[in-house]
Every structure is written in C-alpha cells, then in structure tokens.
Enzyme design. Structure first.
Site, PDB file in Angstrom:
ATOM      1  N   SER A 147       0.962  -1.081  -0.057  1.00 30.75           N
ATOM      2  CA  SER A 147      -0.215   0.203  -0.152  1.00 30.75           C
ATOM      3  C   SER A 147       0.778   1.214  -0.078  1.00 30.75           C
ATOM      4  CB  SER A 147      -0.821   0.144   1.134  1.00 30.75           C
ATOM      5  OG  SER A 147      -0.235   0.118   2.527  1.00 30.75           O
ATOM      6  N   HIS A 175      -6.236  -4.127  -1.367  1.00 30.54           N
ATOM      7  CA  HIS A 175      -6.084  -3.097  -2.109  1.00 30.54           C
ATOM      8  C   HIS A 175      -6.184  -3.444  -3.736  1.00 30.54           C
ATOM      9  CE1 HIS A 175      -4.758   0.202   0.576  1.00 30.54           C
ATOM     10  NE2 HIS A 175      -4.298  -0.701   1.239  1.00 30.54           N
ATOM     11  N   LYS A 186     -12.597  -0.715   1.361  1.00 32.09           N
ATOM     12  CA  LYS A 186     -11.871  -0.308   0.450  1.00 32.09           C
ATOM     13  C   LYS A 186     -12.767   0.034  -0.829  1.00 32.09           C
ATOM     14  CE  LYS A 186      -7.379  -0.622   2.478  1.00 32.09           C
ATOM     15  NZ  LYS A 186      -7.783  -1.144   3.790  1.00 32.09           N
TER      16      LYS A 186
END
Length: 412
Positions: free
Chosen positions: A202, A230, A261
């Site tokens: 990340s 992610h 997310k």
C-alpha cells in the site's frame, strides 16, 4: 503514568510522527468538506467511488428496515442471518467464479488447479475487519511444527497475526524471489509452510508477483496466503484481485480482504479459502468467535456492491483510465513515481520536511493529500501517497497536477 505518556506524546510531536485527525464535514467522496472548504480528495481508499453511491445507500436503508440495526451476538450463538451466509457465498463466487451462461458476470473459466494443496470447495468467512481476519488466521492453522514465510513489507495485520502463532517465522525481501526460495529451502524440515504476502503493497503500489510465488510454492510444497485488500473490486479482468490478474486464482490457497476499500468503503473483512480451512476458522478463530457479527446494513450494501460490479465494468475502466492519465502526466512533469499500474500513486519526495510542506501547499490549493515519512516508510523515502478514484474527473486530476507543481516550486 499520565505524565510519562504526555512526555512520549510530546516527543512524537517533536519528531514529526504525531498523527492529526482532520474531521470531514461531508460524506466520503471524490470531493469532501474539510476545515470549511470543499476540496478534491486524493487520499482515500475509495477506489471505485462507492462510499456515497446512492444505490448502495438505499440498499443499506432497505437492509435496516428488514434485518435491523445490529446483531448483538457473535455468529455461533444467534448472530448469523441468511444475509451473512448469502454474502459469504457471494464473495466466494466473486473471487472464484464458475462459468456462467446468459446474464450476470461475463463467462470466465478459471485455470485448472495446479497446486497440490487441498481438494475441497471454496468458502468464505466474514470478520469485522481484515485486520481481524489476518489476526485470527495463522495461530489456527500453523503451530510449532510449521513455518510462516512473510514478505518484509507486509501489512501490520499480517505481522501481528503471525506473532500470535507459535510457528517458525521467516522473512524475505520485498518481492525478491531468490530470497524467498532461500527461506523455503531453509524451512524444508517443517510440516506445513505458508508464504504470506500482500497482493498490493500500500505504500508503493507494487503488486506481488503471484505467478512466481505460486511456482515456488509448488516447487517446495508450500501454501500461499494473500491479503488482497487493495485489489479486490478493481484489479484483474473482472475485479477479482491480484490472483485473477496473474492467472493463479486456484493456486492461491488463502485470500483475506476488506469490505472497507473498493467494496463500498464501510467496514468488515473476510477470509476465502478451501472449505476445510474456513470450517476450522469458524471453530477456532478468536476474532470470529468473540466479536459481534457484521452489521446487517453493511452486509446488505456489500451484496449490492458486488452485484453492481458483476453487471458492469464501467467504474473499473474509469479508475484505470484515471490512473493511467495521472501516472503519465506526473511522470511527464518530472515527478518520481514508482513504476506500476495500480491506483496507489506515490509521489516520491525523499525529505520528510519538504514532503510535509508540499502537502500543506497542495491542500491550500484545494487538493487533499497527506505526507508519509519514517517510520511509516523508510528514512529518506518520504512521499505524498495519492490514490485514484473512479469518480475523480479529468478537471480534478489536472488541478492536482498543477497543485503539485506549485508545491514543488514553493518548497524548493
């Protein structure tokens, strides 16, 4: 004790490591209200721009009306609704799709299994967060006879989860396959071995080379675990994440991820693995056994999110276009951008003081960003991490580039 803590807090401030929370005065979105101003948001995990999507908000409201506000129970007592099992099945199907005919998701044939690990069907277990999913994974599956081989830049939740296990711990240099192979050789006397990695790192936007990792896992009879927080929702042909992107969906043994997310941005996490693994987690994983069930409204909205992504690739395609344009334009303007095609776009500054000063200037120009420096990233590697969203416009991105150029000039 309070005096000692006050001194430690003061030291953090002196070192520039003190974290300040800036409340938003609006919903999470591509444009947010901060400190009395409307600004472009360039630092959220809201990759697909779904955090304030009207259809998902309506799905959450509808779920509240039918299923209630909260569960007031853990799953195995009276905290499991049909909604939870439906979402678990939906996540499993999204990450491990079967060939479909008319309608729904485009037909997709997953690659034939090449790993020797496990013959069971795939299944998913929900957690209150991916941090809990990682925290409740390793101690259940790996003991004193086993080894966990972890990428050095893995997320803190993997690191903490590994610490809870009595297994032997080994680390390999970030995405370094030669070093990984050395750790596999060094642990050949162990009963079980698992390679643990982030799918996307990340702070840099780098992707783990899962095809090479799976090749080594097959060679040395090891398992592969990926935290794909992610990536799921927008990486891969259908958004199924890094295993799909590298063509190893049936060779990665354990996938953990978040609902917080790209998949709506609320909260919640999951582990997807062979059914025997998931069943053992249901029996012994402490964060699952001793935490309240996921709130119904989140489960209902996440179901709507996945259905939306199955019906259209438009958000994913727009995110990819925004990412491509911003990376190319910032590079053309002379900024140092680590090579990748991911929506995490770090702008490397180097000096922590300059990075912080630039972030302040950029915010003054109406673009909300945050600077990252040691110990979050290595010394001398300070950066401003930007994150693309499907709902950012070209005008937003042009304004961001202009703000970075002004900040660079003013900060020297």
């Amino acid at each position: 004790m309070t005096t000692e803590l006050a001194a430690e807090l003061a030291e953090l401030k002196e070192q520039g490591l003190y974290k300040v929370e800036v409340p938003l005065s609006s919903a999470q979105s591509a444009h947010i209200d901060v400190q009395g101003r409307r600004v472009v948001n360039l630092c959220a995990n809201n990759y697909l721009g779904l955090a304030d999507n009207p259809s998902l908000i309506q799905a959450a409201k509808d779920t509240l009306d039918r299923w209630g506000f909260g569960m007031a129970s853990v799953r195995f007592i009276c905290g499991t609704q049909d909604l939870h099992t439906e979402l678990e099945s939906k996540i499993t199907g999204f990450l491990h799709p079967v060939t479909q005919g008319e309608g729904g998701r485009p037909p997709f044939d997953p690659p034939a299994p090449e790993s020797s690990q496990g013959e069971g069907e795939w299944d998913t277990i929900l957690y209150s967060s991916c941090f809990d999913a990682n925290g409740g994974l390793f101690e259940v599956l790996f003991g004193e006879q086993d080894a966990i081989i972890s990428d050095e830049l893995n997320h803190a939740s993997i690191i903490d989860g590994v610490r809870l296990s009595k297994a032997r711990r080994l680390r390999y240099r970030n995405r370094d396959m030669a070093d990984l192979e050395e750790q596999l050789k060094a642990s050949q006397d162990c009963r079980r071995r698992v390679i643990a990695t982030d799918g996307v790192f990340s702070m840099d936007g780098y992707l783990a080379p899962l095809d090479e990792i799976c090749d080594l896992a097959d060679k040395y009879d090891a398992l592969v675990m990926v935290d794909d927080s992610h990536a799921v929702g927008f990486v891969g042909t259908h958004g199924a994440g890094t295993p799909e992107k590298f063509g190893v969906q049936d060779r990665v043994d354990i996938i953990t991820g978040t609902l917080g997310k790209a998949l709506g941005g609320a909260s919640g996490g999951y582990t997807c693995a062979r059914s025997e693994v998931v069943e053992m987690l249901r029996q012994k994983s402490r964060p699952y056994l001793f935490s309240n069930s996921l709130a119904p409204s989140i489960a209902g909205a996440t179901l709507a999110t996945i259905e939306l992504l199955e019906q259209s690739d438009s958000l994913r395609e727009q995110l990819n276009e925004n990412t491509r344009w911003f990376r190319e334009e910032m590079t053309r303007r002379g900024f140092e951008i680590p090579e990748s095609d991911h929506a995490i776009v770090p702008v490397m500054i180097g000096d922590a003081v300059k990075a912080a000063a630039m972030a302040d200037i950029i915010l003054a120009e109406g673009i909300y960003v945050r600077a990252f420096s040691y110990p979050v990233v290595p010394k001398g590697k300070a950066r401003i991490r930007t994150q693309m969203s499907a709902t950012l416009t070209r005008e937003d991105l042009e304004a961001a580039v202009a703000a970075f150029e002004k900040a660079r000039a003013e900060a020297g």
